[in-house]
Design a protein around this motif. Structure first.
Motif, mmCIF file in Angstrom:
data_model
loop_
_atom_site.group_PDB
_atom_site.id
_atom_site.type_symbol
_atom_site.label_atom_id
_atom_site.label_comp_id
_atom_site.label_asym_id
_atom_site.label_seq_id
_atom_site.Cartn_x
_atom_site.Cartn_y
_atom_site.Cartn_z
ATOM 1 N N GLU A 52 18.946 -27.452 66.125
ATOM 2 C CA GLU A 52 20.141 -27.067 65.359
ATOM 3 C C GLU A 52 19.732 -26.474 64.009
ATOM 4 N N ARG A 54 16.900 -24.934 63.382
ATOM 5 C CA ARG A 54 16.333 -23.609 63.661
ATOM 6 C C ARG A 54 17.444 -22.584 63.894
ATOM 7 N N LYS A 55 18.504 -22.997 64.595
ATOM 8 C CA LYS A 55 19.628 -22.084 64.830
ATOM 9 C C LYS A 55 20.292 -21.698 63.513
ATOM 10 N N ILE A 56 20.486 -22.678 62.635
ATOM 11 C CA ILE A 56 21.103 -22.409 61.335
ATOM 12 C C ILE A 56 20.222 -21.458 60.522
ATOM 13 N N HIS A 58 18.057 -19.354 61.665
ATOM 14 C CA HIS A 58 18.106 -18.039 62.319
ATOM 15 C C HIS A 58 19.375 -17.290 61.918
ATOM 16 N N GLU A 59 20.493 -17.969 61.922
ATOM 17 C CA GLU A 59 21.763 -17.349 61.534
ATOM 18 C C GLU A 59 21.707 -16.886 60.078
ATOM 19 N N GLN A 60 21.109 -17.700 59.211
ATOM 20 C CA GLN A 60 20.981 -17.314 57.800
ATOM 21 C C GLN A 60 20.123 -16.065 57.656
ATOM 22 N N ARG A 61 18.996 -16.022 58.401
ATOM 23 C CA ARG A 61 18.140 -14.832 58.346
ATOM 24 C C ARG A 61 18.871 -13.615 58.884
ATOM 25 N N LYS A 62 19.666 -13.820 59.914
ATOM 26 C CA LYS A 62 20.436 -12.726 60.502
ATOM 27 C C LYS A 62 21.444 -12.189 59.486
ATOM 28 N N ILE A 63 22.141 -13.076 58.800
ATOM 29 C CA ILE A 63 23.111 -12.672 57.775
ATOM 30 C C ILE A 63 22.401 -11.932 56.640
ATOM 31 N N GLU A 66 21.509 -8.477 57.819
ATOM 32 C CA GLU A 66 22.679 -7.601 57.848
ATOM 33 C C GLU A 66 23.071 -7.165 56.441
#
Length: 109
Positions: A52, A54-56, A58-63, A66
């Motif tokens: 969980e 790592r997913k968070i 990853h989402e932060q890096r994705k944001i 962007e």
């Protein structure tokens, strides 16, 4: 008569002792199994928590990616506008200016 009854009583007691020993072994295995299950459940919970996180991340890096891409796109648009203005200025100065006399080369001197 006592001699005749002795053997079955001893056999019965031996069987009872063996039964008790097996029961104790079973309980020991049961305890070990429960401890192992508890350990596995704990490890599973930790792995789920790590996943969980790592997913968070990853989402932060994705944001962040962007946002950076939007920033770069905006910067590219701004630079394109400046480039167009610069080209327009160079074009207008080239058509409105008098041709300058070229400087003589050293060989012409």
């Amino acid at each position: 008569m006592a001699m005749l009854n002795w053997r079955p009583v001893v056999d019965y007691e031996l069987r009872e002792i063996e039964f008790d020993r097996r029961e104790i072994e079973f309980e020991k295995r049961k305890i070990v199994h429960e401890q192992r299950m508890s350990q596995l459940e704990s490890e599973d919970a930790q792995l789920r928590k790590d996943d969980e996180q790592r997913k968070i991340a990853h989402e932060q890096r994705k944001i962040e990616h962007e946002q950076r891409m939007k920033q770069l796109k905006s910067e590219n648009e701004r630079l394109a506008e400046l480039n167009a203005k610069l080209s327009a200025i160079l074009c207008s100065s080239a058509t409105s200016s008098n041709p300058t006399n070229p400087m003589p080369n050293e060989s012409e001197m």
